[in-house]
Scaffold this active site. Sequence first.
Site, short mmCIF file in Angstrom:
data_model
loop_
_atom_site.label_atom_id
_atom_site.label_comp_id
_atom_site.label_asym_id
_atom_site.label_seq_id
_atom_site.Cartn_x
_atom_site.Cartn_y
_atom_site.Cartn_z
N GLU A 81 0.84 -1.21 0.00
CA GLU A 81 0.00 0.00 0.00
C GLU A 81 0.87 1.26 0.00
OE1 GLU A 81 -3.29 -0.10 2.80
OE2 GLU A 81 -4.19 -1.78 1.75
N GLU A 86 -5.27 -8.82 -0.44
CA GLU A 86 -6.07 -8.49 0.75
C GLU A 86 -7.51 -8.42 0.29
OE1 GLU A 86 -4.79 -5.27 3.31
OE2 GLU A 86 -2.69 -5.80 2.98
O1 AHR Z 1 -5.45 -6.14 6.68
C1 AHR Z 1 -5.37 -5.01 7.50
C2 AHR Z 1 -4.67 -3.83 6.84
O2 AHR Z 1 -5.46 -3.38 5.77
C3 AHR Z 1 -3.32 -4.10 6.23
O3 AHR Z 1 -2.29 -3.95 7.13
C4 AHR Z 1 -3.21 -3.04 5.17
O4 AHR Z 1 -2.39 -3.42 4.10
C5 AHR Z 1 -4.66 -2.77 4.79
O5 AHR Z 1 -4.92 -1.43 4.73
#
Ligand code: AHR
Length: 511
Positions: A193, A316
């Site tokens: 990110e 994610e």
């Molecule tokens: O999964 C939780 C968080 O969500 C992670 O650390 C991040 O990459 C995302 O914003």
Amino acid sequence: MNTIKHTLAVLGLITAPAFAATPVSINIDAGKPGPVISKYVYGQFAEHLGTGVYEGMWVGTKSSIPNTRGWRNDVVGALKELHVPLVRWPGGCFADTYHWRDGIGPQDKRPSNIYGSHIEEINAVGTHEFFDLIEMIGADAYVNGNVGTGSVQEMADWVQYMTAEGGSPLARLRALNGREKPWKVAYFGIGNELWGCGGNMKPDYYANLYSNYEHFLWAPEKSRPKMIASGGSGFDTAWTQVLSKELKGRTIGITVHQYTVPTGNWEVKGKDLGFKEGEWISTLANTLKMDQLIKDHVAVLDKSDPEKKIGLMVDEWGTWYDEAGARSALFQQNSLRDALVAALNFHIFHEHAERVTLTTIAQMVNVLQAMILTDKEKMVLTPTYYTFQMYAPFQDAKSLPLAIADNTSYTLGTTTIPGVSASAARAKDGKVYLSLVNTDPHKAVDVAVNVSGTKVNGAAGKVLTSAAMDAHNTFQNPQVIKPAAFSARAAGGKLSIKVPAKAVMVVALEE
Ligand code: AHR
């Protein structure tokens, strides 16, 4: 339902009839296998966050909770049975403040440091412990490096420490710390990110940084990890655009993060339990947006990478609810609704198997849409765990073309979604598997399955459902929801399956 009726239903102009309708018709072509559904589509994410690693999995060797070299035996046993193919570690946002040297060497000499503004990281779980875990559960490693607060040298050293053969100083240090042989690092992520917690960058800037990092991540050719570039979020394809042009030949995949928020509003996301039907349908409708999101990113990739060398990696995904008095950061309960979210996402990933070569759900234990929840010595398996378990045969299976005709639709208020979602594949065990989801929380649905290219006599497998939309397992009552055996017979070459309301089903066809 015919096309006109279906269109009217989608527009909300008619509702599905209350009486038994024509069965939904599913046609599978077993004679025309499509792309392989990579096992890495079923990956997991374990971040140093909340009780995701510490407490949830790692209790340390001195704990009264039975453990193997610090890892809880109950959790390791459950993960082994899940056939987890890949674990992403140590973050997430955590990765971009993680310094790997803090997590090696004697446990009592490792420093504590502060992650983010206030969370203590004790570094008891470092590189050696992580690989111990994944070797115990039989998974591959997806290690995520630190671009945000690290350096090229630090990252290059870490890759060498993990992969170098004896003879190099870092391999000698690894041996000194108890591991002679190099580990296999299947994938290595360069940052996370970068547009946000990873450093507030612009894609062009990161593309340059990535090239610089990737250039120095030396490893023996045969054991060099596949390098992953960290991409954008949601429907914004700007990062995919830039990275797919600039990083050709330097990356095996570009990531995208997409969470399912019931209300679609990050300020008031919606509750994990006790929600109304409005949040059942909105959650499923929001999850189904994953299909368009993937199409948007794939359209960009198809232009800049027609050779299909770069995968789209959803590293994610999953539900994200409000933290209602959460026991630890991002802890949430997990109900039947989460099972449907997982299954619908799997169907979308299967559909895009050619490009979606890896995904990791957020997260494995005690964080967001978890497989397992723990409370001190207690452990509970969630409906999401059971869904992953039921879908295990799809790992490395060959997808099969599947068409749904006369699908039902499920409507509430102004929202309408397809009633049935399905996917089929020929698995490595030689059998054809069919998975089905009925999104309607009230009505069972009759499905007629026709398979060309083979003769089907019946089907047997598992179904996951319950009376309540938010049915869930608790530490006091861990068996409220779990899969039940299911079987169906074929007549005249057609298989008839009644899929209960709000259910996930996976069956193997008997040929
Ligand atoms: O999964 C939780 C968080 O969500 C992670 O650390 C991040 O990459 C995302 O914003």
